[in-house]
Enzyme design. Sequence first.
Site, PDB file in Angstrom:
ATOM      1  N   ARG A  76       0.850  -1.186   0.000  1.00 55.45           N
ATOM      2  CA  ARG A  76       0.000   0.000   0.000  1.00 55.45           C
ATOM      3  C   ARG A  76       0.887   1.238   0.000  1.00 55.45           C
ATOM      4  O   ARG A  76       1.874   1.306   0.750  1.00 55.45           O
ATOM      5  CB  ARG A  76      -0.905   0.028   1.248  1.00 55.45           C
ATOM      6  CG  ARG A  76      -2.111  -0.889   1.187  1.00 55.45           C
ATOM      7  CD  ARG A  76      -3.128  -0.449   0.133  1.00 55.45           C
ATOM      8  NE  ARG A  76      -4.295  -1.312   0.100  1.00 55.45           N
ATOM      9  CZ  ARG A  76      -4.433  -2.394  -0.671  1.00 55.45           C
ATOM     10  NH1 ARG A  76      -3.443  -2.766  -1.480  1.00 55.45           N
ATOM     11  NH2 ARG A  76      -5.544  -3.106  -0.651  1.00 55.45           N
ATOM     12  N   GLU A  87      -3.836   7.107  -4.739  1.00 52.20           N
ATOM     13  CA  GLU A  87      -4.251   6.500  -6.023  1.00 52.20           C
ATOM     14  C   GLU A  87      -5.574   7.067  -6.489  1.00 52.20           C
ATOM     15  O   GLU A  87      -6.468   7.261  -5.670  1.00 52.20           O
ATOM     16  CB  GLU A  87      -4.393   4.980  -5.843  1.00 52.20           C
ATOM     17  CG  GLU A  87      -3.057   4.296  -5.748  1.00 52.20           C
ATOM     18  CD  GLU A  87      -3.174   2.798  -5.521  1.00 52.20           C
ATOM     19  OE1 GLU A  87      -4.218   2.196  -5.873  1.00 52.20           O
ATOM     20  OE2 GLU A  87      -2.220   2.242  -4.987  1.00 52.20           O
ATOM     21  N   HIS A 112      -1.212  -0.344  -9.907  1.00 49.93           N
ATOM     22  CA  HIS A 112      -1.791  -1.274  -8.913  1.00 49.93           C
ATOM     23  C   HIS A 112      -2.252  -2.574  -9.586  1.00 49.93           C
ATOM     24  O   HIS A 112      -3.443  -2.894  -9.586  1.00 49.93           O
ATOM     25  CB  HIS A 112      -2.962  -0.600  -8.173  1.00 49.93           C
ATOM     26  CG  HIS A 112      -3.318  -1.296  -6.889  1.00 49.93           C
ATOM     27  ND1 HIS A 112      -3.806  -0.643  -5.777  1.00 49.93           N
ATOM     28  CD2 HIS A 112      -3.262  -2.592  -6.529  1.00 49.93           C
ATOM     29  CE1 HIS A 112      -4.032  -1.505  -4.807  1.00 49.93           C
ATOM     30  NE2 HIS A 112      -3.709  -2.700  -5.241  1.00 49.93           N
TER      31      HIS A 112
HETATM   32  C1  8YV Z   1      -6.668  -6.071  -5.273  1.00 51.66           C
HETATM   33  C2  8YV Z   1      -5.027  -5.519  -3.456  1.00 51.66           C
HETATM   34  O1  8YV Z   1      -6.705  -6.295  -6.605  1.00 51.66           O
HETATM   35  O2  8YV Z   1      -6.173  -7.359  -2.559  1.00 51.66           O
HETATM   36  C3  8YV Z   1      -5.579  -6.320  -2.354  1.00 51.66           C
HETATM   37  O3  8YV Z   1      -5.409  -5.911  -1.195  1.00 51.66           O
HETATM   38  O4  8YV Z   1      -4.319  -4.623  -3.215  1.00 51.66           O
HETATM   39  C4  8YV Z   1      -5.268  -5.727  -4.893  1.00 51.66           C
HETATM   40  O5  8YV Z   1      -4.298  -6.585  -5.370  1.00 51.66           O
HETATM   41  C5  8YV Z   1      -7.611  -4.975  -4.898  1.00 51.66           C
HETATM   42  O6  8YV Z   1      -7.544  -4.680  -3.557  1.00 51.66           O
HETATM   43  C6  8YV Z   1      -9.032  -5.329  -5.247  1.00 51.66           C
HETATM   44  O7  8YV Z   1      -9.961  -4.671  -4.439  1.00 51.66           O
END
Ligand code: 8YV
Length: 328
Positions: A243, A272, A290
Amino acid sequence: MTTKRPSVIITRRLPDVIETRMMELFDCRLNEDDTPMSHGGLVQAMQESEVLVPTVTDRIDAAALSQAGPNLKLIASFGTGVDHIDLKTARQRGITVTNTPGVLTEDTADMTMAMLLALPRRLSEGERLVRSGNWQGWSPTSMQGHRIWGKRLGIIGMGRIGQAVARRAKGFGLSVHYHNRRKVHPDIEAELEATYWESLDQMLSRMDIISVHCPHTPATYHLLSARRLKLLHDLAYIVNTSRGEVIDENALARGLGAGEIAGAALDVFEHEPAINPKLLKMENVILLPHMGSATIEGRIAMGEKVIINIKTFADGHTPPDRVIETMF
Ligand code: 8YV
């Protein structure tokens, strides 16, 4: 929930097979054009559904939760990270939260390795050079990067993804170091030949590459602060597929610009989809949208998890991926 065919609102487009199956099982409302919902749109969805299926692009904060309708009982998030959901307020309002852990571990670890290899070897720069039409042909001194074999990798957050990265990194001749809230099981440490650093500060100053794999929580917000970034040596690289909020992005841009950090490969950002304009201009930075877990197989597996969580909950059982605040 009173019905086994709950009303479900899905905030974004999901893989076709998942949407089709959800339509068969639940009383679903889809988001045909995939536009991220506004805060007001989210609140309305939370007033009109028993189950909300959000993603990382939906901010389910206390203000939104406080306006949720009485029928909203489950937030079955599509994704592993849950920092976009105010878990405490959800619990206080009797709303269960689930996520989709495990199924994106290997994909995210693959992407991390791809970035970790690409950064010191200047892959993006090389590609840009060829596409620009300015490549003059091979020369002994052009496009020199840094060797990966034999370097020290410091992993911040040794959960599933951190361990999957460590497993791969070993094969590339990196020595594995990690900082985590607690030491991992001795068997895992032995398998990964991993060195534990209780002090993040001490680890940072001795690593060649840092890879971030901890979740974003109040405790990890700007964990890589301006002060900590200064502990890195000037040939060190940073990779982040976790993150953006874990790194002070402004301080990172400053450090990169000043030559205090060799480079950064970032798949996630503090605000983002906005990107710090300073980063956009830097050659020694890889910027990705992402996409760490973005495989067709992974997205379908995430959707399957969402379905299982909703179905189990609607059948009156505890869903397998229930999230509770104390997990973080
Ligand atoms: C997801 C992600 O695609 O799962 C997670 O925490 O960061 C990503 O890889 C995204 O969050 C989908 O909501």
